[in-house]
Design an enzyme around this catalytic site. Structure first.
Site, PDB file in Angstrom:
ATOM      1  N   GLU A   1       0.135  -1.481   0.176  1.00 56.76           N
ATOM      2  CA  GLU A   1      -0.180   0.342  -0.127  1.00 56.76           C
ATOM      3  C   GLU A   1       1.001   1.098   0.080  1.00 56.76           C
ATOM      4  O   GLU A   1       0.601   2.020   1.132  1.00 56.76           O
ATOM      5  CB  GLU A   1      -0.690   0.266   0.806  1.00 56.76           C
ATOM      6  CG  GLU A   1      -2.002  -1.258   1.060  1.00 56.76           C
ATOM      7  CD  GLU A   1      -2.984  -1.170   2.094  1.00 56.76           C
ATOM      8  OE1 GLU A   1      -2.943  -0.095   2.928  1.00 56.76           O
ATOM      9  OE2 GLU A   1      -4.564  -1.626   1.900  1.00 56.76           O
TER      10      GLU A   1
ATOM     11  N   GLU B   1      -6.510  -7.240  -0.056  1.00 57.09           N
ATOM     12  CA  GLU B   1      -6.847  -7.565   0.841  1.00 57.09           C
ATOM     13  C   GLU B   1      -8.274  -7.478   0.945  1.00 57.09           C
ATOM     14  O   GLU B   1      -9.072  -6.380   0.524  1.00 57.09           O
ATOM     15  CB  GLU B   1      -6.253  -6.402   2.111  1.00 57.09           C
ATOM     16  CG  GLU B   1      -4.373  -6.808   2.256  1.00 57.09           C
ATOM     17  CD  GLU B   1      -4.636  -5.479   3.332  1.00 57.09           C
ATOM     18  OE1 GLU B   1      -4.833  -5.204   3.436  1.00 57.09           O
ATOM     19  OE2 GLU B   1      -2.700  -5.863   2.963  1.00 57.09           O
TER      20      GLU B   1
HETATM   21  C1  GAL Z   1      -4.061  -2.011   5.133  1.00 53.11           C
HETATM   22  C2  GAL Z   1      -2.963  -3.371   5.052  1.00 53.11           C
HETATM   23  C3  GAL Z   1      -2.725  -4.392   5.958  1.00 53.11           C
HETATM   24  C4  GAL Z   1      -4.012  -4.273   7.351  1.00 53.11           C
HETATM   25  C5  GAL Z   1      -4.694  -3.888   7.103  1.00 53.11           C
HETATM   26  C6  GAL Z   1      -5.904  -3.702   8.071  1.00 53.11           C
HETATM   27  O1  GAL Z   1      -4.358  -1.058   4.890  1.00 53.11           O
HETATM   28  O2  GAL Z   1      -2.141  -3.489   3.856  1.00 53.11           O
HETATM   29  O3  GAL Z   1      -1.545  -4.739   6.442  1.00 53.11           O
HETATM   30  O4  GAL Z   1      -3.366  -3.230   8.004  1.00 53.11           O
HETATM   31  O5  GAL Z   1      -4.854  -2.807   6.043  1.00 53.11           O
HETATM   32  O6  GAL Z   1      -7.263  -3.008   7.561  1.00 53.11           O
END
Ligand code: GAL
Ligand code: ZN
Length: 687
Positions: A161, A317
């Site tokens: 990110e 994610e």
């Molecule tokens: C994203 C990140 C992850 C985790 C996740 C939590 O921004 O890439 O490592 O922190 O959010 O929602």
């Protein structure tokens, strides 16, 4: 040499994982090794086929500069390979270890106000730091040398990110990099002085050394300096990505390389990044309190597919349930996990992954949901996760198919940055508000859209919408004009075409670059008060904005009844060549926007589907039913996602893949449920 990934119909490699990949971030370094054995057994149970490993493991991989400790990662990689789980291996560079910041304190980022931040969280590095660039590329190289031929490795996950917490840094090293970037852009100081309009407020520069990042100033800083800063910051992060990517590519030329995007993330121009990625990947989290979150999800998914030119992409994610970073973190309702996941598949994702595999016991994210929750496997969450794994297996044949759209929405990061600069006619003109309103109207009409840059080839689209394009180049304006002349249907909102890429106003009347195309001339803007609305003669309402418009070739579709400009045109329509260009001078209410787009779609021959469904859903309700088609050579898959609390009957003939049952004419989709029908007769594209 590594085994090449399959290509899935594009020239770019794809991780060699069959069907729709399923998995998540796997952080075994947070657990004793006994737990790893349980991890892989559970992964098999859930049908996990790919995990992202090591995202935040720099401090463990490199205990001291240049001294690597790969022992634990070797064991993790071997274990995953033995269980046939592919690894999307992170380069681990998103969070430099404490020793690094201690040794290179100048690498810590500085805020606009001049405060240097500390390590202790994550992402504490200046994107322009030479120490950071050297250390991060060295680590990427060490990982590639160690694991480049490992049987578990299927993809590289560079950093994490980019820009999430630190998207800009105002330190002296960044100032040097900014000056270098400006020299490249303008050649000399005269070019910069001209572009930035430094004759204004005594800002003329006589040496590049005088030029600094837009640090804290007594009042509005130079707008073009601020705009160029945004361009520079996006480019600077991209340079970090490219530096690591090139190291990886030299060692493993055939493996796909990605970095995870964050949807509609303002600081990074993903359209300029996308060509540098092998595979687009995205992180999407829903805001629990937002009742439109399923529409936001669709929008983000359509953007990702569009960034990759329609190729399959990876949902890298999402959360199985609650996150930990909202003020109140709502758990997902039963069934929501499946709906959210299959919405992404419907819109072109060929991989569904989560943050994270096992819920952490310690650290700032311990209350973030995971695939395997704190409460263990006797949980509804685990049951939903394993059911999803099974669903994705049933959808394996969908992988590689594509979503074809007849409608496109213009999206442009520089225009976004520019329209939200300060000292404008109204601070209520917010790029995403207009974008979302337009997207939502198409969503309610059940029309799937692509997002395109203003200079893209538009010939495949019957309708193109411009929710907001304050800044536009001559070339892009000409592109949009040619599109209409050739028979396209365009709809453009207020405060578009106003400035050139230097943020200099286009003279002779607004909307500058689009005056002739729209057949109008605007003398003056009449923004509205914060909660003020105006009424249109056709019953619609507007807010945020009105403007004093005189038709110059365009027909008036409707006028204002009240507000500052009663009797003056509110919406116009202009026949140009064999196409038509509509102009909307206010922020229309949702129902009127949907009606307008429905009429434009009908004129353009785009079917607005959904109205004929058995459940007789009110298509103008925020909650509803979405249908999307993915198509491949000789096959067509109809996804129906029911966001309502009523069963829906949708016309479809073929086989419903999640149940394996025949759908003869109608498919029943349970309240909150999903159906995916392999259609008997490959359907024609209908929007
Ligand atoms: C994203 C990140 C992850 C985790 C996740 C939590 O921004 O890439 O490592 O922190 O959010 O929602
Ligand atoms: Zn810096």
């Amino acid at each position: 040499m590594t085994t090449p990934g399959s290509s899935r119909g594009s020239s770019r490699p794809w991780p060699r994982v069959p069907g729709i990949a399923f998995g998540g971030d796997y952080n075994p370094e947070q657990w004793p090794e006994e737990v790893w054995v349980d991890d892989v057994a559970r992964m098999a149970e859930a049908g996990v086929s790919m995990v992202t490993v090591g995202v935040f493991s720099w401090a463990l991989l490199e205990p001291a500069q240049g001294n690597y400790d790969f022992g634990w990662l070797d064991r993790v990689m071997d274990l995953l390979a033995a269980h046939d789980i592919g690894v999307d291996l992170a380069t681990a560079t998103a969070s430099p270890p404490p020793w690094f910041s201690h040794r290179y304190p100048e690498s810590l980022p500085v805020t606009r106000e001049g405060h240097r931040m500390s390590q202790g969280a994550r992402q504490a590095y200046c994107p322009s730091s030479t120490a950071y660039r050297a250390a991060s590329t060295a680590l990427a190289g060490a990982l590639a040398n160690r694991y480049g031929t490992h049987p578990a490795l299927v993809m590289w996950h560079v950093n994490n990110e980019y820009g999430c917490h630190t998207s800009e840094c105002f330190c002296d090293e960044s100032a040097v990099a900014f000056r270098r970037w400006l020299r490249d852009r303008y050649g000399d100081l005269d070019g910069l002085n001209e572009a930035w309009g430094t004759a204004f407020w005594s800002q003329r520069y006589y040496s590049f050394d005088e030029v600094i990042p837009p640090r804290l100033t007594p009042t509005w800083g130079n707008p073009t300096q601020n705009l160029d800063w945004k361009r520079f910051c996006s480019d600077e992060l991209l340079a970090c990505f490219i530096a690591e990517r090139d190291v990886l590519r030299a060692i493993t030329p055939d493996l796909p390389i990605t970095t995870n995007f964050m949807g509609a993330f303002k600081p990074v121009d993903y359209f300029s990044w996308a060509p540098h990625e092998d595979v687009i990947s995205d992180d999407h989290y829903i805001l629990g309190a937002d009742h439109m979150n399923h529409i936001r999800l669709s929008m983000s998914a359509d953007l990702m597919r569009s960034l990759g030119g329609g190729n399959p992409w990876i949902l890298m994610e999402q959360s199985t349930s609650a996150v930990n970073w909202q003020p109140r973190n709502l758990a997902k309702a039963p069934g929501q996990l499946k709906r959210n996941s299959l919405q992404h598949v419907a819109r072109g994702a060929d991989a569904i992954c989560f943050f994270q595999w096992r819920a952490s016991r310690r650290g700032a994210e311990k209350f973030h949901s995971a695939m395997l929750p704190h409460a263990g496997t006797d949980t509804r969450l685990w049951r939903e996760v394993t059911a999803l794994g099974a669903d994705l297996k049933n959808l394996a044949e969908v992988a590689g198919s594509r979503v074809e759209c007849a409608v496109a929405i213009v999206w442009d990061w520089p225009a976004w940055w520019a329209v939200e600069l300060d000292s404008h006619p109204s601070s209520d003109v917010q790029y995403l508000d207009l974008m979302r309103a337009t997207y939502e109207a198409f969503w309610q009409l059940d029309v799937t859209v692509d997002f395109v840059r203003p200079d893209a080839d538009l010939s495949a689209y019957k309708v193109v919408a411009i929710p907001s394009l304050y800044l536009v180049s001559d070339a892009s304006a000409a592109n949009l004009t040619r599109y209409v002349e050739a028979g396209g249907h365009l709809v453009c909102n207020f405060f578009s075409g106003i400035v050139d890429p230097d943020d200099a106003v286009r003279l002779g009347g607004y909307p500058g670059a689009f005056r002739e195309l729209l057949g109008v001339r605007v003398e003056e803007f009449y923004p509205l008060l914060e909660h003020q609305t105006v009424t249109l003669a056709d019953g619609g309402t507007g807010r945020v904005w009105t403007e004093m418009l005189t038709p110059a070739g365009a027909e008036v579709v409707t006028t204002y009844v009240d507000g500052p400009l009663p009797g003056l045109p509110a919406i116009t329509r202009h026949d140009v060549g064999s196409g038509v260009a509509h102009y909307v001078t206010t922020f229309l209410d949702a129902a009127r926007t949907t009606r307008l787009l429905q009429v434009i779609c009908a004129d353009a021959g785009v079917v607005t589907r959904g109205l004929e469904t058995g459940a007789r859903l009110d298509r103008f309700e925020p909650a509803g039913l979405e249908t999307i088609r993915r198509q491949a050579e000789g096959a067509s898959y109809l996804f129906v996602i029911n966001h309502t609390d009523r069963e829906a009957d949708v016309p479809a003939a073929g086989v419903e893949l999640l149940t394996g049952k025949a759908a003869d004419g109608i498919v029943h989709v349970a309240a909150g449920g999903v159906a995916v029908v392999r259609e008997a007769a490959a359907a024609t594209m209908d929007g």
